[in-house]
Design an enzyme around this catalytic site. Structure first.
Site, PDB file in Angstrom:
ATOM      1  N   SER A 222       0.837  -1.202   0.000  1.00  0.00           N
ATOM      2  CA  SER A 222       0.000   0.000   0.000  1.00  0.00           C
ATOM      3  C   SER A 222       0.873   1.254   0.000  1.00  0.00           C
ATOM      4  O   SER A 222       1.647   1.460  -0.930  1.00  0.00           O
ATOM      5  CB  SER A 222      -0.954  -0.027   1.193  1.00  0.00           C
ATOM      6  OG  SER A 222      -1.942   0.968   1.083  1.00  0.00           O
ATOM      7  N   ASP A 306      -9.568  -6.308  -2.955  1.00  0.00           N
ATOM      8  CA  ASP A 306      -9.082  -5.161  -2.186  1.00  0.00           C
ATOM      9  C   ASP A 306     -10.206  -4.145  -2.004  1.00  0.00           C
ATOM     10  O   ASP A 306     -10.747  -3.619  -2.980  1.00  0.00           O
ATOM     11  CB  ASP A 306      -7.901  -4.515  -2.909  1.00  0.00           C
ATOM     12  CG  ASP A 306      -7.139  -3.532  -2.029  1.00  0.00           C
ATOM     13  OD1 ASP A 306      -7.776  -2.877  -1.183  1.00  0.00           O
ATOM     14  OD2 ASP A 306      -5.915  -3.419  -2.195  1.00  0.00           O
ATOM     15  N   HIS A 338      -7.266  -6.090   1.037  1.00  0.00           N
ATOM     16  CA  HIS A 338      -6.157  -5.136   1.147  1.00  0.00           C
ATOM     17  C   HIS A 338      -5.081  -5.599   2.125  1.00  0.00           C
ATOM     18  O   HIS A 338      -3.894  -5.477   1.847  1.00  0.00           O
ATOM     19  CB  HIS A 338      -6.694  -3.767   1.573  1.00  0.00           C
ATOM     20  CG  HIS A 338      -5.676  -2.673   1.500  1.00  0.00           C
ATOM     21  ND1 HIS A 338      -5.118  -2.258   0.300  1.00  0.00           N
ATOM     22  CD2 HIS A 338      -5.091  -1.915   2.464  1.00  0.00           C
ATOM     23  CE1 HIS A 338      -4.245  -1.293   0.528  1.00  0.00           C
ATOM     24  NE2 HIS A 338      -4.199  -1.067   1.830  1.00  0.00           N
TER      25      HIS A 338
END
Length: 377
Positions: A222, A306, A338
């Site tokens: 991320s 996600d 995610h």
């Protein structure tokens, strides 16, 4: 005296029969006098109705103008409020060192999971004091060293279970950096500052004599992927390869995902909006503009479920990188979300990374010869 009766007809007053007999032409005269009056009153009535309609139309137009003004003021107010929030709180929206209900300090340390580690203290280029954990598979391990960059929320202690599995599956060392403002590190997070933090961590690893510095691989998840991409681009001679997991194209694009009304005012290079508020964003983290400049091999790990970063962002990153770099690999995990792609991917996830490391961060011949010599003795 007897009162005279009268009645009204078409606006005229008519006396009783006797009066009419004395004036035989009375009705004719009365009618002739009344016609102009009728026409006059009719004309006045028409004019009055027209004026009334015009007045109502004017009031309607005035109401419409007031509604439009209210709408414009409302939209303007939203834009101003959005700008104020963006200026005042954007760092708090992008960087979340403390999860709700928890403290900034580490809940556990690696020893809790029976991991061998060092507490590392660094100084970034601007003097900020940083903390990190260097976790080794065993004291003399010269396998790949993963320079790990976490997501935007929480601290490195929340990733220790992942790292424990990583050491077992990949037979590697892991260096976990706390960004400034996170965990035990000083300062406040910002894009410029975190880029300096990442460079300090890499410089530290590059100077160590107890690892194979040719096998340093950057792994970012991320926000960590955005950090890792910049570091990898800036250090082609120090970083062997890059792994990106569920990374966004840019914070500018993510603004429209998290706050949909902002997509009309903020956007990255792939956005079609006017982007009039882009200049207010202090941490744009435009990974899409960085990956195309990376020369080292890149592995893209994308969880298709996600819920935070749209999987299309990873596809766009891969397309941009692969256009100039033929050492890119894109792997999808259909049930990966995610934060749990590494769990949802199971053996396939770890096998993919292991094969990537074997290909792009292989054991050096000298190390292989030293191991053989040690075994012979």
């Amino acid at each position: 005296m007897e009162k005279e009766k009268a009645f009204i007809r078409i606006g005229s007053v008519f006396p009783e029969k006797e009066e009419r007999e004395r004036c035989p032409n009375f009705e004719t005269q009365s009618l002739s006098l009344t016609l102009p009056s009728i026409l006059f009153f009719y004309f006045c009535d028409v004019c009055s109705n027209q004026e009334l309609r015009q007045s109502e139309d004017q009031r309607g137009r005035e109401r419409m103008v007031s509604y439009v003004n209210i709408l414009l003021y409302g939209v303007g107010g939203l834009v101003v409020a959005g700008m104020a929030l963006l200026v005042a709180f954007q760092e708090k929206l992008v960087y979340v060192p403390v999860l709700p209900g928890l403290t900034k300090s580490y809940a556990i340390n690696p020893s809790r999971l029976r991991l061998t580690y060092e507490d590392i203290w660094l100084r970034s280029a601007d003097g900020v004091r940083l903390h990190a954990w260097f976790i080794k598979l065993f004291p003399d391990c010269r396998g790949p060293t993963i320079l790990f960059f976490q997501e935007n929320a929480g601290n490195i202690a929340h990733r220790l279970e992942l790292v424990r599995i990583m050491l077992q599956q990949l037979q590697c060392n892991v260096f976990m950096l706390s960004y400034r403002g996170y965990g035990a590190s000083d300062g406040y997070p910002s894009q410029h500052g975190i880029i300096q933090d990442a460079q300090a961590a890499l410089d530290h690893l590059s100077q160590r004599s107890d690892i194979d510095t040719s096998r340093i691989v950057v792994f970012g998840r991320s926000l960590g992927g955005a950090v890792g991409a910049v570091l990898t681009k800036n250090n082609p001679d120090k970083v062997a390869a890059l792994i990106l997991e569920n990374t966004f194209t840019s914070i500018l694009d993510m603004a429209g995902v998290l706050l949909p009304f902002l997509k009309w005012f903020i956007g990255g290079s792939s956005s079609k909006g006017p982007k009039v508020l882009n200049f207010l964003v202090r941490s744009p983290w435009s990974t899409i503009d960085v990956v195309g400049q990376i020369k080292q091999p890149i592995l893209f790990l994308s969880g298709l479920q996600d819920e935070m970063v749209p999987p299309s962002h990873m596809q766009l990153l891969y397309a941009k990188a692969a256009a100039r770099n033929n050492q890119c690999l894109f792997v999808e995990f259909p049930t990966g979300m995610h934060m749990d792609t590494w769990l949802a991917g199971g053996d396939h996830y770890w096998r993919t990374i292991q094969q990537f490391l074997e290909q792009h961060a292989p054991v050096q011949k000298e190390d292989t010869q030293n191991k053989n010599d040690t075994g012979a003795r």
